[in-house]
Write a protein that holds these residues in place. Sequence first.
Motif, PDB file in Angstrom:
ATOM      1  N   GLU A 134      -7.258  -5.895  -4.249  1.00 29.59           N
ATOM      2  CA  GLU A 134      -7.888  -5.303  -3.425  1.00 29.59           C
ATOM      3  C   GLU A 134      -8.963  -6.064  -2.372  1.00 29.59           C
ATOM      4  O   GLU A 134      -8.978  -5.549  -1.168  1.00 29.59           O
ATOM      5  CB  GLU A 134      -8.966  -4.484  -4.203  1.00 29.59           C
ATOM      6  N   HIS A 153      -5.966  -0.304  -5.099  1.00 30.95           N
ATOM      7  CA  HIS A 153      -4.630  -0.050  -5.750  1.00 30.95           C
ATOM      8  C   HIS A 153      -4.816   1.221  -6.673  1.00 30.95           C
ATOM      9  O   HIS A 153      -5.723   1.501  -7.096  1.00 30.95           O
ATOM     10  CB  HIS A 153      -4.545  -1.403  -6.721  1.00 30.95           C
ATOM     11  N   LYS A 154      -3.776   1.855  -6.312  1.00 28.37           N
ATOM     12  CA  LYS A 154      -3.802   3.214  -6.850  1.00 28.37           C
ATOM     13  C   LYS A 154      -2.662   3.403  -7.909  1.00 28.37           C
ATOM     14  O   LYS A 154      -2.440   4.441  -8.358  1.00 28.37           O
ATOM     15  CB  LYS A 154      -3.284   4.308  -5.922  1.00 28.37           C
ATOM     16  N   GLN A 171       0.852  -1.203   0.014  1.00 30.16           N
ATOM     17  CA  GLN A 171      -0.069   0.186  -0.021  1.00 30.16           C
ATOM     18  C   GLN A 171       0.819   1.234   0.063  1.00 30.16           C
ATOM     19  O   GLN A 171       0.696   2.334  -0.611  1.00 30.16           O
ATOM     20  CB  GLN A 171      -0.988   0.042   1.150  1.00 30.16           C
ATOM     21  N   GLU A 208       2.764   3.981  -4.428  1.00 27.44           N
ATOM     22  CA  GLU A 208       2.874   5.284  -5.006  1.00 27.44           C
ATOM     23  C   GLU A 208       4.343   5.754  -5.328  1.00 27.44           C
ATOM     24  O   GLU A 208       4.668   6.454  -6.222  1.00 27.44           O
ATOM     25  CB  GLU A 208       2.393   6.316  -4.200  1.00 27.44           C
TER      26      GLU A 208
END
Lengths: 345, 345, 345, 345
Positions: C111, C117-118, C79, C83
Amino acid sequence: MTKVGIIGATGYTGLELLRCLLYHPKAEVTIATSRQFAGQKVAVLFPFLKGYQDLTLSPLDLETVAKQTEVVFTALPHQVAMEVVSFFIKKGKKVIDLSADFRLKDPGVYETWYGPHKAKELLPLAIYGLPEIYSEKIRGATLVANPGCYPTTAILALAPFLSKGVIELNNIIIDAKSGVSGAGRGAKLATHFCEVNENMEAYKVCNHRHTPEIEQELTQLAGKVVKVTFVPHLIPISRGMFTTVYARLIKTITSETAHRLMTDYYKNKPFIEVLPPENVPKTIYVRGTNICQLGVKVDKKSSTIVIMAAIDNLAKGASTQAIQNMNLMLHFPEEMGLKTLPVFP
Amino acid sequence: MTKVGIIGATGYTGLELLRCLLYHPKAEVTIATSRQFAGQKVAVLFPFLKGYQDLTLSPLDLETVAKQTEVVFTALPHQVAMEVVSFFIKKGKKVIDLSADFRLKDPGVYETWYGPHKAKELLPLAIYGLPEIYSEKIRGATLVANPGCYPTTAILALAPFLSKGVIELNNIIIDAKSGVSGAGRGAKLATHFCEVNENMEAYKVCNHRHTPEIEQELTQLAGKVVKVTFVPHLIPISRGMFTTVYARLIKTITSETAHRLMTDYYKNKPFIEVLPPENVPKTIYVRGTNICQLGVKVDKKSSTIVIMAAIDNLAKGASTQAIQNMNLMLHFPEEMGLKTLPVFP
Amino acid sequence: MTKVGIIGATGYTGLELLRCLLYHPKAEVTIATSRQFAGQKVAVLFPFLKGYQDLTLSPLDLETVAKQTEVVFTALPHQVAMEVVSFFIKKGKKVIDLSADFRLKDPGVYETWYGPHKAKELLPLAIYGLPEIYSEKIRGATLVANPGCYPTTAILALAPFLSKGVIELNNIIIDAKSGVSGAGRGAKLATHFCEVNENMEAYKVCNHRHTPEIEQELTQLAGKVVKVTFVPHLIPISRGMFTTVYARLIKTITSETAHRLMTDYYKNKPFIEVLPPENVPKTIYVRGTNICQLGVKVDKKSSTIVIMAAIDNLAKGASTQAIQNMNLMLHFPEEMGLKTLPVFP
Amino acid sequence: MTKVGIIGATGYTGLELLRCLLYHPKAEVTIATSRQFAGQKVAVLFPFLKGYQDLTLSPLDLETVAKQTEVVFTALPHQVAMEVVSFFIKKGKKVIDLSADFRLKDPGVYETWYGPHKAKELLPLAIYGLPEIYSEKIRGATLVANPGCYPTTAILALAPFLSKGVIELNNIIIDAKSGVSGAGRGAKLATHFCEVNENMEAYKVCNHRHTPEIEQELTQLAGKVVKVTFVPHLIPISRGMFTTVYARLIKTITSETAHRLMTDYYKNKPFIEVLPPENVPKTIYVRGTNICQLGVKVDKKSSTIVIMAAIDNLAKGASTQAIQNMNLMLHFPEEMGLKTLPVFP
């Protein structure tokens, strides 16, 4: 059955009290407190304590505890213990305090090592709870300051020789090795399995808080000021403390004489095992018990006496010693509930 | 590539030599002997040594070994080593002996502790292989007596202070803690997992064979007779030795001064790490390496200096120190093949 | 030298990357970040890494890292990693991500087990970094999702048999045992020495996050849907993973045939050691290395094949596998910097 | 007090019998034999057994033992036990045999795995000593074959499900993990601390002697032939066994149903703890006790049931189970002398 309360029941010393009191013939735990786990059942949280089917952990409500108990064990951090102890003493309870708060007679010394003392008026009342030395006083006590684990080993090792005046007082080395449970149950990097496992190290070298406690008691025994060099070490075992003490003999004696002196001193002390000179204590032989194994050897060429003490730091070093103190305070047989054998291997 | 032989390759020190020599840039193991496993392939018997694809363990045939080697490591029990060493020296080989047979200069002392000596004529030839102190002599040696593990720690801890004359000579305490591999790979009750695990104990109290070796070297450094009280302990880890040394300062100095004295003494010694006064050695930081970590603290109130040394008993305490000696004897860079990091955790 | 950054350098996988990259012939750690220890020198905080004399831990400033590196290892919690990875990919860096964030191809599955999920747009780009199976794709990758430790063992154990179609797909049991370092370096009661030592237990029974990762990769290898029963266990050792896989054979074969099939499958894979049928893997033989030891045995009476895999969970199960992936991505020799021997014992 | 003899008192199971019988309210050890240590005092050789002040280890003289006992525990190696047992049965003693000699009903199977059987005539007499299943028969027995440690866990895990017919009989996997004391007290390289510590490995894969014992008892419970795949593993703890059993459900049930089925089956069994579905057994919770902790979980997607059992291999897996059998044979309360708590941590 005497009603017993445990304040701080879910640290390692609290759990050990619960374990050792379950089958005590004359005492019964009626209340056990835990800030973190209040409201949970002991038998669910700690399945190995399933004998406590009806015991639910309480928050620390002093009045409630006072109502339900005759004797209170306080297994709290130092500084936190003193006010709680103070309350129970005022309520007329007998208290065995496992913290450091009432061990040091001199509040100035306490404040140097631990912080401000808010219950100084109780200090004259507090009896240092090493039953092999102070059993008479403990029998009459309302407040017992249960000794630290390191001091327990150091004092038991040195008492026979200090009281006989055979060793020099300014040249005592205490090299102690402790298992990890001595650091408590709180999660810390320092007790992470991988940081401890397969490692040995010293810590707080010449600077550990148990130093003044050791010196106070040795001074008392010698009748003169004693200063020690104390170095604790951390060893990757769960339970166990092995302390090696080195002192200078004023006049050389043989190992056999030293052994006899020790045997005489601890005659009729049920929890002390003085080993023959050819043997050496092992922590595995005392694990889970209130036993202190002692061994002694004289290094003739330097007139140095080597005394070794092995205990279980959570048992004789804390909780079973506390129960031994309770037995004395309540005039029960000293060994009541404490005649257990170590699980070997 | 220099041709190297290992006599006694399947004990723990022999295996450690094999492990550490595999990628040595200038040395190659051409023969390795084992009474018990002769005829078996190293890479099959010890899969982690699969780099030795072509090496089959040989029985100990002295002539064969002599033909195939320039340097010989003898990793044999004391009393057995001496005759083997004698043979190779006569053949003109360079020998690093990991036994105790050539460490004690005085054959009388040797015979008191170990038994009859059958190669006394070689004693004047043998150089004590502690490179941080005797590197020059080792460079010219044909026979190096590789130090014991306990003496390595005790001598490295005390050398700076004895050579500067700041400590009393008749009041030195050496409290040493060793991992189990120091007891060798032979099957014994004393090294059974269940007898060692979760236990601590002392052994050979004031009576360990490394005592005369320690005293010989400390006397050499001090220029006067030094006697020590030495107590070894067994700790449940596989590798690691932590030695705590206590000595009386003739004149009190600060921890900082002691630290500086130590730092100066070991300047440019690549395998010595003197830690800052606030830090303490850990065996986990040196495991599998040739490093000795040192720490020092002065207990002012008693003018006692506490020096701590951590090594890997099989590495700096035996086999990597032997390779360091080989590097010096062959005029290779001292660190060649030995710049490894410990596996942490 | 290729400039390498480590994001999250002070957890166990980050430290293992530092350890294993120090002597890498073609890569150099130019920046290492740590939220907790930013500003401190690596060599002071972790004395065993004293080779990094000039490396100070940085806070995580993405731009700074991007400027100083060509390759980035992200050793962050899932997580958190996504990014950061996304940023470096956009900057044109090669990234090896040790978290779970890019291992699962299906963001829906991700998920379910991990959370939102970004950076889904990167999923098609991410190559699953098991070099024994995907080496060609890894050579061309810019983003490698480094496998979990449990999946590494399960997939390496089963790949030969799934790809040959000799086992049933709906009847696979994976019983895995892990050392404690797999739980990370954070202080938790669950990794307290005394809670782990002398204990064994299962955890997250049939419910561990590595299950979908294992199933995804086995399905890929089989060409059909594979479901497994996966039970992880915690064992009191610092490093090591031993996984025992049980599967039903469609047609009974002998242990020898199974062994040959495995040997053939892993021909020329430098880090796989397929043991002869009479031998069994040991974690102690792979500790600190990138090796996976495999063993196989057929239980004829039930047509069950038993496959065993031993790795070091921090090495082949995390950091050295990540370096193996880096070697492939940079077209270095696959074994570069990874030819190390375990410290035994 | 019933007079009890222990034949083979200085192995780990013999020592455990001594430990657990010391405070038994109705049984007293009147003779204990040891080939190796005959003539030595128990309390000197094993200081933790100092309660046995007057007990000296005897050589194995059968007549003498017969004269001094009513009940005999034989803790001898298989093959050696049978003749000794035979003698005592003829003398009218009650015998609890801890070896494998009377566990297998079919002497042909015995001879395949262990060697010739010289007391076949006693086989029909011998009752398999798993009290949770055979308590009635044990109450009437003169010869009890005390179960193996692995079979104890496997049978207790599977009995509820086999007796209810909810699982497939040809698809049972038993993955067992044992502490080192299961290998006995004899000195062997395989139990050397350094060979075991920080290691995990499987052994006797699909080929362990406990396999036929497990299959015999499971077949008995199912009423049809059961074959299992059994893989034992060695784990670096002194005491403890954790067994994970995998079986296929004939018809899927929930974890809750499985749990209820198990709870019902073991109702009123004082030494069985069936944990709620969200919990998992821990060996540390049963160490030194006669408890078997059981947990169960259903993996729905594959209709696989996972059953976990944790015991102390020397206690419920050997000696305390033997005492439980003695209690039944002598019509004492089943829990007499066995209500102990584990030492935690």
